[in-house]
Design a protein around this motif. Structure first.
Motif, mmCIF file in Angstrom:
data_model
loop_
_atom_site.group_PDB
_atom_site.id
_atom_site.type_symbol
_atom_site.label_atom_id
_atom_site.label_comp_id
_atom_site.label_asym_id
_atom_site.label_seq_id
_atom_site.Cartn_x
_atom_site.Cartn_y
_atom_site.Cartn_z
ATOM 1 N N ASN A 248 0.897 -1.276 0.137
ATOM 2 C CA ASN A 248 -0.040 0.053 -0.071
ATOM 3 C C ASN A 248 1.078 1.405 -0.003
ATOM 4 N N ARG A 249 2.022 1.278 0.902
ATOM 5 C CA ARG A 249 2.829 2.371 0.622
ATOM 6 C C ARG A 249 3.454 2.702 -0.871
ATOM 7 N N MET A 250 3.677 1.686 -1.376
ATOM 8 C CA MET A 250 4.260 1.661 -2.827
ATOM 9 C C MET A 250 3.199 2.259 -3.723
ATOM 10 N N LEU A 251 2.036 1.891 -3.564
ATOM 11 C CA LEU A 251 0.642 2.533 -4.363
ATOM 12 C C LEU A 251 0.569 3.977 -3.832
ATOM 13 N N VAL A 252 0.862 4.326 -2.762
ATOM 14 C CA VAL A 252 0.536 5.924 -2.406
ATOM 15 C C VAL A 252 1.734 6.569 -2.886
ATOM 16 N N LEU A 253 3.031 6.122 -2.906
ATOM 17 C CA LEU A 253 3.979 6.865 -3.503
ATOM 18 C C LEU A 253 4.255 6.770 -4.898
ATOM 19 N N LEU A 254 3.366 5.894 -5.708
ATOM 20 C CA LEU A 254 3.310 5.923 -7.133
ATOM 21 C C LEU A 254 2.305 6.786 -7.620
ATOM 22 N N GLU A 255 1.440 6.859 -6.817
ATOM 23 C CA GLU A 255 0.156 8.004 -7.124
ATOM 24 C C GLU A 255 0.794 9.282 -6.840
ATOM 25 N N LEU A 256 1.476 9.551 -5.650
ATOM 26 C CA LEU A 256 1.935 10.804 -5.584
ATOM 27 C C LEU A 256 3.143 11.248 -7.027
ATOM 28 N N ARG A 257 3.748 10.267 -7.204
ATOM 29 C CA ARG A 257 4.666 10.602 -8.381
ATOM 30 C C ARG A 257 3.843 10.850 -9.651
ATOM 31 N N ARG A 258 2.906 10.247 -10.054
ATOM 32 C CA ARG A 258 2.089 10.511 -11.163
ATOM 33 C C ARG A 258 1.468 12.054 -10.959
ATOM 34 N N GLY A 259 1.235 12.581 -9.831
ATOM 35 C CA GLY A 259 0.545 13.929 -9.557
ATOM 36 C C GLY A 259 1.735 14.941 -9.668
ATOM 37 N N PHE A 260 2.992 14.450 -9.343
ATOM 38 C CA PHE A 260 4.415 15.331 -9.593
ATOM 39 C C PHE A 260 4.917 15.350 -11.048
ATOM 40 N N GLU A 261 4.347 14.652 -11.801
ATOM 41 C CA GLU A 261 4.864 14.427 -13.282
ATOM 42 C C GLU A 261 4.325 15.610 -14.017
ATOM 43 N N GLU B 205 12.776 12.181 -7.682
ATOM 44 C CA GLU B 205 13.968 11.110 -7.650
ATOM 45 C C GLU B 205 13.881 10.541 -6.146
ATOM 46 N N LEU B 206 13.416 11.141 -5.047
ATOM 47 C CA LEU B 206 13.272 10.501 -3.744
ATOM 48 C C LEU B 206 12.295 9.443 -3.815
ATOM 49 N N ILE B 207 11.137 9.433 -4.402
ATOM 50 C CA ILE B 207 10.217 8.613 -4.674
ATOM 51 C C ILE B 207 10.423 7.071 -5.375
ATOM 52 N N ASP B 208 11.420 7.488 -6.438
ATOM 53 C CA ASP B 208 11.848 6.252 -7.173
ATOM 54 C C ASP B 208 12.844 5.523 -6.223
ATOM 55 N N ARG B 209 13.439 6.238 -5.451
ATOM 56 C CA ARG B 209 14.838 5.651 -4.472
ATOM 57 C C ARG B 209 13.784 4.816 -3.518
ATOM 58 N N ALA B 210 12.778 5.438 -2.840
ATOM 59 C CA ALA B 210 11.880 4.721 -1.803
ATOM 60 C C ALA B 210 11.142 3.541 -2.450
ATOM 61 N N CYS B 211 10.702 3.627 -3.878
ATOM 62 C CA CYS B 211 10.170 2.515 -4.380
ATOM 63 C C CYS B 211 11.140 1.297 -4.735
ATOM 64 N N GLU B 212 12.174 1.608 -5.065
ATOM 65 C CA GLU B 212 13.175 0.732 -5.411
ATOM 66 C C GLU B 212 13.499 -0.235 -4.035
ATOM 67 N N LEU C 205 14.835 8.825 4.637
ATOM 68 C CA LEU C 205 14.375 9.221 3.164
ATOM 69 C C LEU C 205 12.915 9.424 3.352
ATOM 70 N N GLN C 206 12.287 8.764 4.113
ATOM 71 C CA GLN C 206 10.785 9.311 4.608
ATOM 72 C C GLN C 206 10.623 10.674 4.998
ATOM 73 N N LYS C 207 11.493 11.001 5.818
ATOM 74 C CA LYS C 207 11.400 12.470 6.427
ATOM 75 C C LYS C 207 11.594 13.476 5.341
ATOM 76 N N ARG C 208 12.641 13.072 4.395
ATOM 77 C CA ARG C 208 12.866 14.057 3.528
ATOM 78 C C ARG C 208 11.684 14.134 2.377
ATOM 79 N N ILE C 209 11.236 13.172 1.994
ATOM 80 C CA ILE C 209 9.917 13.092 1.244
ATOM 81 C C ILE C 209 8.724 13.855 1.738
ATOM 82 N N GLU C 210 8.690 13.744 2.999
ATOM 83 C CA GLU C 210 7.487 14.237 3.924
ATOM 84 C C GLU C 210 7.818 15.873 3.910
ATOM 85 N N ALA C 211 8.922 16.370 4.074
ATOM 86 C CA ALA C 211 9.393 17.744 4.362
ATOM 87 C C ALA C 211 9.220 18.550 2.797
ATOM 88 N N LEU C 212 9.723 17.665 1.731
ATOM 89 C CA LEU C 212 9.642 18.319 0.308
ATOM 90 C C LEU C 212 8.396 18.408 0.086
#
Length: 706
Positions: A438-451, A463-470, A484-491
């Motif tokens: 489920n976390r990967m699905l949330v990150l992928l949805e967030l990535r589609r919104g930032f594209e 870039e951080l989302i790609d690293r987290a998904c990997e 890495l999670q805290k950096r994504i939340e702050a950005l």
């Protein structure tokens, strides 16, 4: 003005118009309406009406027209409003036959536009049948009616009848007479019926029902006439005669002794005074019980407040939330350190003293480290609260009160809807309870919104989302890449706050922030920033804010740590008492808790003026002269019990000696010098806002409050 003979004139004056409207017949109580046909060309499919006469008594008849297709049950329901009795109590008879509810009017034997005669009775003997209220709704009566009659020679004939309204007798209040038309015009009541009486007639009692009908008649008394001599033709019987004989003579003193009027008066007075004494004793007993109950309630309230204060202090020591709570912890640490230093100096010397000081230093560092950890935790909690407030501001609908009756109005715009979407997305990203899929699905949805964004922040987030998904795909858990999670939340939060990236969602938040930073700003000499007035600790002696509360809390070189909670409690008690005494302009509502600390510590030296009790939790600052408002120069430091006894004193000179009076006078002089600015403020307030009328009201209320 209307003619006196035609109060109900209207649009039905012409016979042609009168034929198309329901007609009415005159009855003993008012008007009756009857529907008649004028033209034979009217369609037969049109609804027909029948005239129904309902007899209540020999001289009371109610007449009205009804549709011929209605049933008797519907007729009863329509009569409920006329006679004010339930339909279940009504009995309708037609020639001694009782009508059932399922009968129809046209089946009862009358022709079309004929007349049906019913007799109405009630099964309940308490019901009153009256037609006085039946015709009150018929205010407009046609002046001209067309009546169809059947004659023996000509058959059916239409006759025009002029109606004169005599249902209401109107008083003559003046008017004039028209010579040309012969009409008499009245004033006042020609347009309206007589006013309804304030008291209904059924609620009135006439004089004849309240008093006996007395009649005076002159009659001759053939028996009680005096005669001078006996006569042969006159016989007077002596059966009812009484023989009166003179008794013993009774003097005035004997009569007064026999009647004993004074003794009877004394008996009445004795019983009346006994009753009056019992009444007063009962009243005094109730007053005593009331005062006793109020005293017990006051003592229970004081105990409850003391327990709540102790409970709050204990919670503040374990879970500090404010700067005052941390000041209390630092003050406790400072007192503990001084007590330990004193103990070490008294008990040890030489190398043992140095070792004890070293252990004391380690304990102090450990305590300060734990307090600092609590501050860091509180700082993180407030950071999370600021994030919640940010999303609440951009996501909640706009709420304001309209100019019409102050009705609250909520406006949900596209920006607020988008703000709620950002909030849900941020909460999903920060949710640490999600499983890896489920976390990967949330990150992928967030990535589609930032594209769709091309800014530097969005590129870094992708870039951080790609690293987290990997890492998630390789089997790592969320706890293993927490940084890495805290950096994504702050950005992500920084991206939402940028006006150029959030499609105007934060415009409202930015306007509120700009509004708070455009007024009441002062320069802090400690951190060199402009801050609002709320960020400064303003006291009664403050002329201009110079150092903010944060810088004062960090730099303690000029001011030691102070546990301000007991002094805040003393100030709260002072304000409560002044509010109960209706003080018009007391300075107690101007000074702050630090001023109370100065009064207790530096002016009264931290102990009671009588018993020298130094327990600050038991000390109070009551009025010195209870007839004047509380002020730093009109108070005395006493314990709670001493303060209660002090407020019962009427003349201070009769209780206290000259030594104590002079000491109190000197301390009041010090307070006046220290609080000179507040003295001017109170004087200005009294001269500006307290007028003579309010002062008189205040003096009267002070007399009522012991």
């Amino acid at each position: 003005m209307e003619p006196a003979e035609s109060p109900g004139s209207g649009d039905w004056k012409h016979p042609k118009w009168a034929a198309s409207k329901p007609d009415e017949e005159s009855s003993s109580s008012g008007y009756t309406y009857q529907s008649l046909e004028l033209d034979d060309t009217i369609s037969e499919e049109k609804e027909q009406f029948m005239t129904v006469k309902i007899t209540i008594s020999e001289d009371k008849v109610f007449t009205h027209s009804y549709n011929e297709n209605i049933e008797v049950s519907d007729l009863k329901h329509s009569l409920v409003e006329v006679f004010n009795i339930p339909s279940d109590h009504m009995i309708l008879r037609m020639e001694k036959d009782v009508l059932t509810d399922d009968m129809v009017l046209k089946d009862l034997g009358a022709e079309k536009c004929g007349v049906l005669e019913f007799v109405l009775t009630s099964t309940n003997p308490d019901d009153v049948l009256s037609v006085d209220q039946a015709y009150r709704s018929f205010y407009v009566v046609p002046d001209i009616l067309t009546v169809r009659v059947q004659t023996s020679d000509e058959g059916i004939k239409d006759v025009v009848v002029e109606v004169v309204n005599k249902a209401i007798t109107k008083p003559f209040l003046g008017g004039y007479f028209d010579k040309c038309s012969g009409l008499e015009y009245h004033h006042g009541y020609t347009q309206t019926p007589p006013p309804k009486p304030k008291v209904p007639p059924e609620m009135k009692s006439h004089r004849d029902t309240q008093t006996y009908d007395m009649r005076n008649r002159k009659i001759d008394l053939p028996y009680a006439q005096a005669t001078q001599m006996a006569r042969q033709d006159l016989y007077i019987p002596s059966v009812g005669d009484k023989i009166l004989t003179a008794g013993p003579y009774e003097t005035a003193e004997e009569r007064e002794k026999r009647l004993d009027i004074e003794g009877k008066v004394r008996t009445i007075q004795r019983y009346f005074r006994a009753w009056l004494t019992k009444k007063r004793l009962k009243m005094y007993h109730e007053e005593y019980q009331k005062r006793l109950r109020l005293m017990l309630e006051r003592e229970a309230e004081e105990k409850r407040e003391d327990m709540e204060r102790k409970k709050k202090d204990l919670i503040s020591r374990v879970f500090p939330r404010t700067a005052a709570d941390f000041s209390m912890l630092y003050a406790m640490t400072e007192r503990w350190k001084k007590a330990e230093i004193k103990r070490i100096i008294e008990m040890h010397c030489g190398p043992a003293r140095i070792a004890e000081f070293y252990l004391l230093l380690e304990k102090e560092i450990e305590i300060l480290r734990s307090i600092e950890a609590l501050r860091i935790k509180l700082k993180n909690d407030r950071k999370i609260q600021r994030e919640i407030d940010f999303f609440k501001t951009i996501g909640d609908p706009w709420t304001f009160k309209s100019s019409y009756k102050n009705i609250p109005v909520e406006v949900d715009t596209l920006e607020t809807q988008k703000g709620r979407t950002f909030r849900d997305l941020y909460q999903a990203v920060c949710d640490m309870s999600l499983d890896p899929s489920n976390r990967m699905l949330v990150l992928l949805e967030l990535r589609r919104g930032f594209e769709t964004h091309t800014c530097a922040v969005s590129n870094e987030v992708i870039e951080l989302i790609d690293r987290a998904c990997e890492l998630l795909a390789r089997g790592f858990t969320a706890g293993q890449f927490e940084s890495l999670q805290k950096r994504i939340e702050a950005l992500l939060l920084h991206h939402f706050e940028l006006p150029e990236c959030n499609e105007g969602v934060t415009n409202r938040y930015n306007r509120l922030s700009e509004k708070s930073m455009t007024q009441n700003l002062f320069y802090c000499e400690g951190c060199h920033k402009l801050k609002p007035i709320e960020s400064y600790n303003v006291g009664i002696k403050t002329r201009a804010p110079k150092i903010c509360a944060t810088c004062k809390f960090i730099d303690r070189s000029k001011e030691p740590w102070i546990d301000i909670s007991p002094y805040r409690f003393i100030l709260r008690q002072i304000r409560k008492t002044e509010r109960l005494l209706h003080a018009p302009s007391s300075i107690a509502f101007i000074i702050q808790d630090k001023d109370i600390y100065h009064i207790v510590t530096h002016i009264w030296h931290g102990h009671s003026a009588l018993s020298e009790c130094d327990n600050v939790y038991q000390l109070r600052l009551p009025r010195w002269d209870k007839t004047k408002d509380w002020a730093p120069w009109n108070c005395i430091l006493l314990t709670l019990e001493e303060a209660k006894s002090h407020l019962r004193i009427e003349r201070l000179e009769d209780v206290y000696d000259e030594n104590l009076l002079s000491q109190v006078f000197n301390k009041h002089a010090l307070a006046k010098k220290y609080f000179a600015q507040s003295f001017d403020i109170e004087k200005c307030v009294k001269e500006t806002y307290v007028d003579d009328e309010y002062v008189n009201l205040y003096e009267e209320q002070k007399k009522l409050c012991p």
